[in-house]
Design a protein around this motif. Structure first.
Motif, PDB file in Angstrom:
ATOM      1  N   GLU A  54     -19.859  95.373  15.147  1.00 49.94           N
ATOM      2  CA  GLU A  54     -19.550  96.039  13.886  1.00 49.94           C
ATOM      3  C   GLU A  54     -18.063  96.389  13.796  1.00 49.94           C
ATOM      4  OE1 GLU A  54     -23.856  96.720  14.819  1.00 49.94           O
ATOM      5  OE2 GLU A  54     -22.040  97.048  15.957  1.00 49.94           O
ATOM      6  N   GLN A  55     -17.468  96.788  14.903  1.00 45.81           N
ATOM      7  CA  GLN A  55     -16.044  97.105  14.902  1.00 45.81           C
ATOM      8  C   GLN A  55     -15.205  95.851  14.647  1.00 45.81           C
ATOM      9  OE1 GLN A  55     -16.289  99.016  18.808  1.00 45.81           O
ATOM     10  NE2 GLN A  55     -15.208 100.774  17.925  1.00 45.81           N
ATOM     11  N   VAL A  56     -15.579  94.743  15.290  1.00 49.79           N
ATOM     12  CA  VAL A  56     -14.835  93.491  15.097  1.00 49.79           C
ATOM     13  C   VAL A  56     -14.948  93.029  13.650  1.00 49.79           C
ATOM     14  CG1 VAL A  56     -14.681  91.065  15.796  1.00 49.79           C
ATOM     15  CG2 VAL A  56     -15.091  92.819  17.511  1.00 49.79           C
ATOM     16  N   ARG A  65      -1.137  98.297  12.603  1.00 54.95           N
ATOM     17  CA  ARG A  65      -1.495  98.631  13.984  1.00 54.95           C
ATOM     18  C   ARG A  65      -2.332  99.915  14.065  1.00 54.95           C
ATOM     19  NH1 ARG A  65       1.669  96.033  18.253  1.00 54.95           N
ATOM     20  NH2 ARG A  65       3.135  94.605  17.300  1.00 54.95           N
ATOM     21  N   GLN A  66      -1.940 100.920  13.282  1.00 56.98           N
ATOM     22  CA  GLN A  66      -2.671 102.188  13.334  1.00 56.98           C
ATOM     23  C   GLN A  66      -4.091 102.024  12.807  1.00 56.98           C
ATOM     24  OE1 GLN A  66      -1.635 104.962  14.916  1.00 56.98           O
ATOM     25  NE2 GLN A  66      -3.718 105.679  14.553  1.00 56.98           N
ATOM     26  N   ASP A  70      -7.380 102.805  14.923  1.00 49.69           N
ATOM     27  CA  ASP A  70      -8.419 103.704  14.432  1.00 49.69           C
ATOM     28  C   ASP A  70      -9.812 103.087  14.565  1.00 49.69           C
ATOM     29  OD1 ASP A  70      -6.525 105.620  13.799  1.00 49.69           O
ATOM     30  OD2 ASP A  70      -6.455 105.096  11.658  1.00 49.69           O
ATOM     31  N   ILE A  71      -9.918 101.785  14.406  1.00 45.18           N
ATOM     32  CA  ILE A  71     -11.212 101.111  14.482  1.00 45.18           C
ATOM     33  C   ILE A  71     -11.607 100.821  15.926  1.00 45.18           C
ATOM     34  CG2 ILE A  71     -12.452  98.968  13.907  1.00 45.18           C
ATOM     35  CD1 ILE A  71     -10.818  98.928  11.295  1.00 45.18           C
ATOM     36  N   LEU A  72     -10.696 100.263  16.716  1.00 47.77           N
ATOM     37  CA  LEU A  72     -11.023  99.819  18.074  1.00 47.77           C
ATOM     38  C   LEU A  72     -10.671 100.822  19.164  1.00 47.77           C
ATOM     39  CD1 LEU A  72      -9.821  96.098  17.937  1.00 47.77           C
ATOM     40  CD2 LEU A  72     -12.119  96.995  17.551  1.00 47.77           C
ATOM     41  N   ARG A  85       0.510  91.668  21.024  1.00 44.94           N
ATOM     42  CA  ARG A  85      -0.818  91.336  21.545  1.00 44.94           C
ATOM     43  C   ARG A  85      -1.425  92.577  22.199  1.00 44.94           C
ATOM     44  NH1 ARG A  85      -2.338  86.602  25.851  1.00 44.94           N
ATOM     45  NH2 ARG A  85      -4.269  87.553  26.571  1.00 44.94           N
ATOM     46  N   TRP A  86      -2.658  92.903  21.812  1.00 45.03           N
ATOM     47  CA  TRP A  86      -3.406  93.986  22.439  1.00 45.03           C
ATOM     48  C   TRP A  86      -4.670  93.397  23.041  1.00 45.03           C
ATOM     49  CZ3 TRP A  86      -3.525  98.374  18.204  1.00 45.03           C
ATOM     50  CH2 TRP A  86      -2.266  98.929  18.094  1.00 45.03           C
TER      51      TRP A  86
END
Length: 189
Positions: A54-56, A65-66, A70-72, A85-86
């Motif tokens: 669901e997050q993806v 980026r923020q 906030d999601i991941l 790259r993260w």
């Protein structure tokens, strides 16, 4: 500090140890089952960030980026050499189950999300179901008591209460007076 053991005790101890070792030479299935049930508990090791399907799916190209953070959540790996790259890595090690590892990489260009690559992620409900796998759950006993099964305990509790009420009050068993404390701040300001 320690008193010396009498000579006869040492011999008896050595003979007992030898008999235990001799008995261990004939290992049976029941002995193996008993020994495996006495194995130490191994802690489940969870490392990294769990990222759900669901997050993806909530990630959209062009996000900042923020917004991605906030999601991941904060990425596990942020390279100084690869600032765009993260990496989100998650591993789970459990007793009796193969270690599981999942990886998700998020790529940015000009501080905007460009693409997402990685392993297929489980949904949150699939992950919760995965946590319950491999555990041996015994039969849950029925936790209901009938009136007849509670009668002996009620009689014993009544007898204990009567005995407590019959005790003379002394300093040892007297009820303590309630303690009150002054207010932290005075009300006259």
């Amino acid at each position: 500090m320690f008193a010396p053991m009498p000579r006869g005790s040492k011999v008896a101890l050595i003979l007992a140890a030898c008999s235990v070792l001799a008995a261990c030479s004939g290992v049976t299935d029941s002995t193996k089952r008993f020994a495996s049930s006495m194995a130490p508990y191994k802690v489940e090791i969870v490392q990294g960030n769990f990222v759900s399907k669901e997050q993806v799916e909530a990630l959209k190209p062009g996000m900042g980026r923020q917004q991605v953070r906030d999601i991941l959540g904060t990425p596990l790996l942020q390279s100084v050499f690869h600032t765009d790259r993260w990496d989100y890595v998650f591993t789970l090690r459990r007793q009796g189950i193969e270690p599981q590892a999942r990886q998700l990489t998020v790529f940015f260009a000009n501080d905007r999300l460009v693409r997402v690559e990685g392993d297929p992620m489980p949904s949150e409900s699939e992950f919760v179901g995965l946590l319950g796998q491999g555990r041996k759950m015994g039969k849950v006993p029925e936790l209901q008591a009938s009136e007849d099964s509670l009668k002996p305990y009620a009689k014993a509790a009544a007898a204990d209460a009567a005995a407590e009420a019959a005790k003379p009050v002394t300093n040892d068993n007297a009820p303590r007076a309630a303690t009150s404390y002054p207010p932290l701040e005075s009300s006259a300001r």
